[in-house]
Enzyme design. Structure first.
Site, PDB file in Angstrom:
ATOM      1  N   ASP A 191       0.888  -1.152   0.000  1.00 49.73           N
ATOM      2  CA  ASP A 191       0.000   0.000   0.000  1.00 49.73           C
ATOM      3  C   ASP A 191       0.933   1.211   0.000  1.00 49.73           C
ATOM      4  O   ASP A 191       1.714   1.395   0.951  1.00 49.73           O
ATOM      5  CB  ASP A 191      -0.864   0.025   1.262  1.00 49.73           C
ATOM      6  N   HIS A 249       4.888  -7.053   0.198  1.00 44.09           N
ATOM      7  CA  HIS A 249       4.462  -8.332  -0.345  1.00 44.09           C
ATOM      8  C   HIS A 249       5.212  -8.637  -1.643  1.00 44.09           C
ATOM      9  O   HIS A 249       5.760  -7.738  -2.285  1.00 44.09           O
ATOM     10  CB  HIS A 249       2.958  -8.310  -0.612  1.00 44.09           C
ATOM     11  N   SER A 342       9.043   4.414   4.771  1.00 45.65           N
ATOM     12  CA  SER A 342       9.938   3.424   4.181  1.00 45.65           C
ATOM     13  C   SER A 342       9.612   3.276   2.701  1.00 45.65           C
ATOM     14  O   SER A 342       8.649   3.850   2.201  1.00 45.65           O
ATOM     15  CB  SER A 342       9.803   2.081   4.904  1.00 45.65           C
TER      16      SER A 342
END
Length: 383
Positions: A191, A249, A342
């Site tokens: 996301d 992911h 990040s």
């Protein structure tokens, strides 16, 4: 040559302001984070902090001379919106980019030491049981209530610390991958706010302006042969803001061939730090971990680089996916970042993927990030 004393004095003032921001954020966990670290830099509440280090007399003057945020594009609607920069990011950027003297200060070991110390301090504070009191104000401040139903543990009171909540796990059905039956499709690793470039040369032309960026340095510099495999290849950059779901992911299915942890510093990864001409390249300076996958669909290498940033406490893989030989599938959770912002960078070798046109257009013509979610399509390998 200009005297170093003004720069020294300016650094100390900036360091003091940054330290006081961290103290304010951690001394009372029940305080709204948008009244401390995440106060918009253009907000009146930020005025007293910024006046200590910026040469301006009014908010209007400041906003006319300084960047206070970034524009992003909603992929689903195409709408462009402004996201204000948090005060701690603005102060952190000031440590890097205030004038020619400040650019030289980038190389100061004490600048790196300051960011490292504050990042570790925040990590320790948010690992403490008392930090649990920060969860509810964070949820309310960033309007996260409706997203809690997507989590494996939707009850905020069940988290023992703020960091445990920050790195919360999402239910897999909440982030379905695009075209799951087609293993030639690539997906967003997070996301995030995403940029995508068909070649690294395009990335350095439109986005990565810092000096010193090379694929070899990004991957750690220990294997020139490894870097050569990505020459002329594509790059996807996924920036996670503090309010985002903070796990990353797999963008493709494959087998883990290696994982390399690279020590580094904790510079901000805000777009204005990345796109500032002549600045230091933060991607190659920051702490990061490089996972190399052999892609199931093509047998070719894909690099996934998890990059820590300012106030990020740690980068952790989950479920032992970092073991060599582990098979991962597209959309599978690989790891979690603890408090802070990040970035995840995905490198593809030349000809491996054709990136989706809208993402490339937003990144090059609009010079904007695209708001994305885990599993959304980023491209496809042409058969």
């Amino acid at each position: 040559m200009a005297s170093s004393e003004p720069s020294e004095t300016h650094f100390e003032a900036t360091a003091s302001a940054f330290n006081n921001l961290v103290i304010a954020a951690t001394s009372d966990h029940e305080t709204d984070p948008k009244k401390t670290l995440h106060t918009p830099a253009s907000h009146e509440l930020s005025h007293k902090w910024l006046q200590r280090i910026f040469p301006y007399h009014s908010l209007e003057e400041m906003e006319s001379n300084l960047h206070m945020g970034n524009y992003v594009i909603d992929r689903q609607t195409g709408a462009k919106s402004f996201e204000p920069m948090s005060i701690y990011v603005r102060v952190g950027m000031h440590l890097l980019y205030y004038g020619s003297e400040q650019e030289r200060a980038l190389h100061w070991k004490k600048t790196q030491a300051l960011l490292k110390a504050q990042s570790e301090k925040m990590g320790a504070e948010y690992d403490a049981p008392e930090s649990k009191a920060h969860i509810e104000p964070f949820i309310e401040s960033f309007n996260l209530r409706s997203s809690l139903s997507e989590m494996v543990e939707p009850d905020p009171s069940k988290y023992a610390t703020f960091n445990e909540f920050f790195a919360r796990e999402i239910r897999e059905p909440a982030r379905p991958i695009a075209e799951p039956e087609n293993d030639l499709v690539t997906s967003s690793p997070a996301d995030c706010r995403l940029t995508a470039f068909p070649t690294v040369d395009m990335a350095t032309k439109y986005w990565i302006k810092g000096f010193g960026f090379t694929i070899g340095r990004l991957l750690g510099g220990s294997s020139p042969d490894l870097a050569k495999q990505f020459e002329g290849g594509s790059i996807v950059i996924a920036r996670l803001a503090p309010q985002d779901y903070h796990r990353w992911h797999a963008p493709i299915s494959g087998t883990v061939e290696s994982v390399t942890d690279i020590p580094g510093t904790y510079y901000t990864v805000n777009p204005q730090a990345i796109t500032e001409p002549g600045s230091l390249d933060v991607f190659c300076e920051n702490k990061r971990s490089v996972m190399m996958l052999k892609r199931t669909a093509t047998g070719r290498p894909v690099a996934i680089v998890a990059v820590g940033a300012m106030l990020v406490g740690s980068i952790k893989y989950v479920s032992e996916v970092d073991r060599v030989g582990t098979k991962v599938r597209r959309g599978q959770c690989l790891g979690a970042f603890y408090y802070g912002g990040s970035t995840v960078i995905v490198l593809y070798p030349p000809g491996e993927v054709v990136l989706d046109e809208d993402l490339v257009r937003n990144s090059t013509e609009e010079k904007c990030e695209t708001v994305m979610k885990v599993g959304w399509r980023t491209g496809i390998t042409k058969a």
